[in-house]
Write a protein that holds these residues in place. Structure first.
Motif, PDB file in Angstrom:
ATOM      1  N   ALA A  22      18.812   6.446   5.200  1.00  0.00           N
ATOM      2  CA  ALA A  22      17.739   6.547   6.196  1.00  0.00           C
ATOM      3  C   ALA A  22      17.174   7.964   6.238  1.00  0.00           C
ATOM      4  O   ALA A  22      15.963   8.154   6.446  1.00  0.00           O
ATOM      5  CB  ALA A  22      18.267   6.148   7.569  1.00  0.00           C
ATOM      6  N   GLY A  23      18.040   8.968   6.043  1.00  0.00           N
ATOM      7  CA  GLY A  23      17.555  10.346   5.985  1.00  0.00           C
ATOM      8  C   GLY A  23      16.638  10.574   4.798  1.00  0.00           C
ATOM      9  O   GLY A  23      15.598  11.236   4.907  1.00  0.00           O
ATOM     10  N   VAL A  24      17.008  10.004   3.649  1.00  0.00           N
ATOM     11  CA  VAL A  24      16.150  10.096   2.466  1.00  0.00           C
ATOM     12  C   VAL A  24      14.830   9.369   2.721  1.00  0.00           C
ATOM     13  O   VAL A  24      13.758   9.817   2.307  1.00  0.00           O
ATOM     14  CB  VAL A  24      16.871   9.508   1.235  1.00  0.00           C
ATOM     15  CG1 VAL A  24      15.959   9.526   0.023  1.00  0.00           C
ATOM     16  CG2 VAL A  24      18.140  10.289   0.950  1.00  0.00           C
ATOM     17  N   GLN A  25      14.913   8.248   3.424  1.00  0.00           N
ATOM     18  CA  GLN A  25      13.709   7.482   3.736  1.00  0.00           C
ATOM     19  C   GLN A  25      12.726   8.314   4.552  1.00  0.00           C
ATOM     20  O   GLN A  25      11.517   8.249   4.343  1.00  0.00           O
ATOM     21  CB  GLN A  25      14.091   6.220   4.512  1.00  0.00           C
ATOM     22  CG  GLN A  25      12.896   5.383   4.950  1.00  0.00           C
ATOM     23  CD  GLN A  25      13.323   4.166   5.744  1.00  0.00           C
ATOM     24  OE1 GLN A  25      14.433   3.693   5.624  1.00  0.00           O
ATOM     25  NE2 GLN A  25      12.427   3.669   6.564  1.00  0.00           N
ATOM     26  N   THR A  26      13.244   9.114   5.485  1.00  0.00           N
ATOM     27  CA  THR A  26      12.377   9.972   6.290  1.00  0.00           C
ATOM     28  C   THR A  26      11.611  10.949   5.405  1.00  0.00           C
ATOM     29  O   THR A  26      10.413  11.180   5.605  1.00  0.00           O
ATOM     30  CB  THR A  26      13.211  10.757   7.321  1.00  0.00           C
ATOM     31  OG1 THR A  26      13.898   9.829   8.171  1.00  0.00           O
ATOM     32  CG2 THR A  26      12.325  11.659   8.170  1.00  0.00           C
ATOM     33  N   VAL A  27      12.313  11.503   4.409  1.00  0.00           N
ATOM     34  CA  VAL A  27      11.655  12.447   3.498  1.00  0.00           C
ATOM     35  C   VAL A  27      10.574  11.748   2.690  1.00  0.00           C
ATOM     36  O   VAL A  27       9.452  12.235   2.548  1.00  0.00           O
ATOM     37  CB  VAL A  27      12.694  13.092   2.554  1.00  0.00           C
ATOM     38  CG1 VAL A  27      11.998  13.963   1.515  1.00  0.00           C
ATOM     39  CG2 VAL A  27      13.684  13.919   3.356  1.00  0.00           C
ATOM     40  N   VAL A  28      10.906  10.564   2.162  1.00  0.00           N
ATOM     41  CA  VAL A  28       9.985   9.870   1.265  1.00  0.00           C
ATOM     42  C   VAL A  28       8.773   9.327   2.010  1.00  0.00           C
ATOM     43  O   VAL A  28       7.635   9.487   1.571  1.00  0.00           O
ATOM     44  CB  VAL A  28      10.730   8.724   0.530  1.00  0.00           C
ATOM     45  CG1 VAL A  28       9.746   7.869  -0.262  1.00  0.00           C
ATOM     46  CG2 VAL A  28      11.788   9.297  -0.391  1.00  0.00           C
ATOM     47  N   SER A  29       9.004   8.669   3.147  1.00  0.00           N
ATOM     48  CA  SER A  29       7.911   7.966   3.824  1.00  0.00           C
ATOM     49  C   SER A  29       7.194   8.813   4.859  1.00  0.00           C
ATOM     50  O   SER A  29       6.091   8.463   5.274  1.00  0.00           O
ATOM     51  CB  SER A  29       8.447   6.696   4.499  1.00  0.00           C
ATOM     52  OG  SER A  29       9.404   7.024   5.495  1.00  0.00           O
ATOM     53  N   THR A  30       7.799   9.908   5.290  1.00  0.00           N
ATOM     54  CA  THR A  30       7.178  10.709   6.355  1.00  0.00           C
ATOM     55  C   THR A  30       6.929  12.151   5.930  1.00  0.00           C
ATOM     56  O   THR A  30       5.791  12.632   5.961  1.00  0.00           O
ATOM     57  CB  THR A  30       8.065  10.698   7.626  1.00  0.00           C
ATOM     58  OG1 THR A  30       8.288   9.342   8.029  1.00  0.00           O
ATOM     59  CG2 THR A  30       7.392  11.450   8.755  1.00  0.00           C
ATOM     60  N   THR A  31       7.980  12.862   5.525  1.00  0.00           N
ATOM     61  CA  THR A  31       7.856  14.297   5.276  1.00  0.00           C
ATOM     62  C   THR A  31       6.854  14.621   4.175  1.00  0.00           C
ATOM     63  O   THR A  31       5.969  15.469   4.352  1.00  0.00           O
ATOM     64  CB  THR A  31       9.231  14.893   4.931  1.00  0.00           C
ATOM     65  OG1 THR A  31      10.150  14.579   5.983  1.00  0.00           O
ATOM     66  CG2 THR A  31       9.127  16.397   4.764  1.00  0.00           C
ATOM     67  N   LEU A  32       6.967  13.955   3.032  1.00  0.00           N
ATOM     68  CA  LEU A  32       6.083  14.263   1.909  1.00  0.00           C
ATOM     69  C   LEU A  32       4.623  13.994   2.258  1.00  0.00           C
ATOM     70  O   LEU A  32       3.738  14.816   1.995  1.00  0.00           O
ATOM     71  CB  LEU A  32       6.498  13.456   0.676  1.00  0.00           C
ATOM     72  CG  LEU A  32       7.835  13.838   0.046  1.00  0.00           C
ATOM     73  CD1 LEU A  32       8.166  12.923  -1.131  1.00  0.00           C
ATOM     74  CD2 LEU A  32       7.811  15.288  -0.439  1.00  0.00           C
ATOM     75  N   THR A  33       4.364  12.824   2.848  1.00  0.00           N
ATOM     76  CA  THR A  33       2.984  12.494   3.189  1.00  0.00           C
ATOM     77  C   THR A  33       2.459  13.395   4.298  1.00  0.00           C
ATOM     78  O   THR A  33       1.282  13.788   4.285  1.00  0.00           O
ATOM     79  CB  THR A  33       2.893  11.016   3.625  1.00  0.00           C
ATOM     80  OG1 THR A  33       3.897  10.753   4.608  1.00  0.00           O
ATOM     81  CG2 THR A  33       3.111  10.090   2.448  1.00  0.00           C
ATOM     82  N   ASP A  34       3.313  13.734   5.252  1.00  0.00           N
ATOM     83  CA  ASP A  34       2.890  14.637   6.325  1.00  0.00           C
ATOM     84  C   ASP A  34       2.535  16.014   5.780  1.00  0.00           C
ATOM     85  O   ASP A  34       1.582  16.656   6.251  1.00  0.00           O
ATOM     86  CB  ASP A  34       3.988  14.770   7.379  1.00  0.00           C
ATOM     87  CG  ASP A  34       4.029  13.573   8.324  1.00  0.00           C
ATOM     88  OD1 ASP A  34       3.119  12.729   8.238  1.00  0.00           O
ATOM     89  OD2 ASP A  34       4.975  13.473   9.128  1.00  0.00           O
ATOM     90  N   GLN A  35       3.293  16.490   4.804  1.00  0.00           N
ATOM     91  CA  GLN A  35       3.007  17.809   4.250  1.00  0.00           C
ATOM     92  C   GLN A  35       1.673  17.827   3.501  1.00  0.00           C
ATOM     93  O   GLN A  35       0.932  18.813   3.554  1.00  0.00           O
ATOM     94  CB  GLN A  35       4.141  18.261   3.322  1.00  0.00           C
ATOM     95  CG  GLN A  35       5.439  18.576   4.046  1.00  0.00           C
ATOM     96  CD  GLN A  35       5.239  19.508   5.229  1.00  0.00           C
ATOM     97  OE1 GLN A  35       4.586  20.538   5.123  1.00  0.00           O
ATOM     98  NE2 GLN A  35       5.790  19.136   6.386  1.00  0.00           N
ATOM     99  N   LEU A  36       1.362  16.734   2.796  1.00  0.00           N
ATOM    100  CA  LEU A  36       0.050  16.654   2.147  1.00  0.00           C
ATOM    101  C   LEU A  36      -1.060  16.694   3.199  1.00  0.00           C
ATOM    102  O   LEU A  36      -2.071  17.379   3.030  1.00  0.00           O
ATOM    103  CB  LEU A  36      -0.041  15.366   1.329  1.00  0.00           C
ATOM    104  CG  LEU A  36       0.818  15.296   0.062  1.00  0.00           C
ATOM    105  CD1 LEU A  36       0.728  13.915  -0.572  1.00  0.00           C
ATOM    106  CD2 LEU A  36       0.373  16.358  -0.944  1.00  0.00           C
ATOM    107  N   SER A  37      -0.856  15.969   4.292  1.00  0.00           N
ATOM    108  CA  SER A  37      -1.830  15.977   5.379  1.00  0.00           C
ATOM    109  C   SER A  37      -1.943  17.363   6.004  1.00  0.00           C
ATOM    110  O   SER A  37      -3.048  17.849   6.280  1.00  0.00           O
ATOM    111  CB  SER A  37      -1.421  14.945   6.434  1.00  0.00           C
ATOM    112  OG  SER A  37      -2.265  15.020   7.566  1.00  0.00           O
ATOM    113  N   ASN A  38      -0.793  18.023   6.220  1.00  0.00           N
ATOM    114  CA  ASN A  38      -0.808  19.356   6.828  1.00  0.00           C
ATOM    115  C   ASN A  38      -1.550  20.365   5.969  1.00  0.00           C
ATOM    116  O   ASN A  38      -2.316  21.195   6.471  1.00  0.00           O
ATOM    117  CB  ASN A  38       0.627  19.835   7.065  1.00  0.00           C
ATOM    118  CG  ASN A  38       1.315  19.083   8.189  1.00  0.00           C
ATOM    119  OD1 ASN A  38       0.664  18.610   9.115  1.00  0.00           O
ATOM    120  ND2 ASN A  38       2.621  18.955   8.112  1.00  0.00           N
TER     121      ASN A  38
END
Length: 261
Positions: A83-99
């Motif tokens: 689930a921690g890896v899932q947060t990175v894949v589905s949230t963190t990476l896409t959020d950083q592109l948006s940021n």
């Protein structure tokens, strides 16, 4: 809206750009939903594949591995850590592109309005990014401690609440000892979770501090340019728009700074 509409008492300009603002907000909301839906779909497909591969890998492990590794640890890897890896894949990476996109576009817009106010705004960023990195380093330790303690608690529950574990505890008559052990491990997990919650409040408190201090400095510089230097390029509408962009800038920049967590 302010310079050409309200100050000039032109209701047509106010209405026109208010409609544009509403359309922009609706378009932004639609794009956010689309981007969120896409990131979730992609992230879930990756995590489904990861769980399958991990489970298949576990099936091929030797018997020695299972005799030397607690079942609770294995379950934590399959559920909590994935689930921690899932947060990175589905949230963190896409959020950083948006940021990154938000920071780049906002800086361009601010520079086009006034390069001097933009330099003042950027000059504050490194200070707060250093604070963000310090908070991020501590947050990484807290996250790791929480995961490890969750694994410890899961292992204890699996060992003591299985059929064989219950039979053993009833036979040995050591239920009080097990309850005491569970209480100790449970309190350790609670302490880690309290640290994580306090850290979150600290981070968002820092964001609020930035968003409240930055406009004050911009107003001071703009006032000095207007009054002391007689600069007529700064208008009320431009100043309102600039401070709005400034507030929009700091949160994604701080998120970029703590992405390593």
């Amino acid at each position: 809206i302010i310079d050409q509409g309200i100050q000039q008492k032109d209701l047509g300009v106010v209405a026109e750009f208010s409609i544009f603002t509403v359309l922009a907000v609706l378009a932004g909301a639609g794009m956010t939903l689309l981007y969120g839906y896409t990131s979730v779909i992609v992230g879930q497909k990756i995590m489904c594949d990861l769980r399958n591969r991990l489970y298949t890998h576990l099936q091929r492990m030797s018997l020695r591995f299972f005799t030397s590794t607690r079942t609770g640890d294995i379950q934590t890897r399959l559920i909590s850590d994935v689930a921690g890896v899932q947060t990175v894949v589905s949230t963190t990476l896409t959020d950083q592109l948006s940021n990154i996109a938000i920071v780049a576009s906002t800086l361009v817009a601010m520079a086009l309005m006034d390069w001097r106010l933009t330099l003042l705004s950027i000059g504050m960023v490194p200070f707060f990014m250093v604070i963000g990195n310090k908070v991020g380093d501590f947050a990484r330790d807290v996250r790791q401690g929480t995961q490890e303690q969750t694994s410890e608690l899961n292992s204890m529950m699996q060992e003591t609440l299985s059929v064989s574990g219950i039979l053993l505890s009833k036979t040995a008559g050591n239920q009080d000892l097990l309850v005491s052990r569970f209480d100790v491990e449970n309190r350790k997990l609670a302490r880690w979770q309290i640290k994580a919650a306090v850290l979150q409040y600290l981070f968002f408190g820092m964001i609020r501090l930035i968003t409240q201090l930055s406009p004050a400095l911009v107003y001071w510089l703009a006032g000095w340019l207007l009054i002391a230097r007689g600069d007529t390029s700064i208008t009320v509408g431009m100043l309102v728009a600039f401070t709005g962009l400034q507030v929009r800038l700091f949160f994604p920049m701080t998120e970029i700074g703590r992405a390593h967590v």
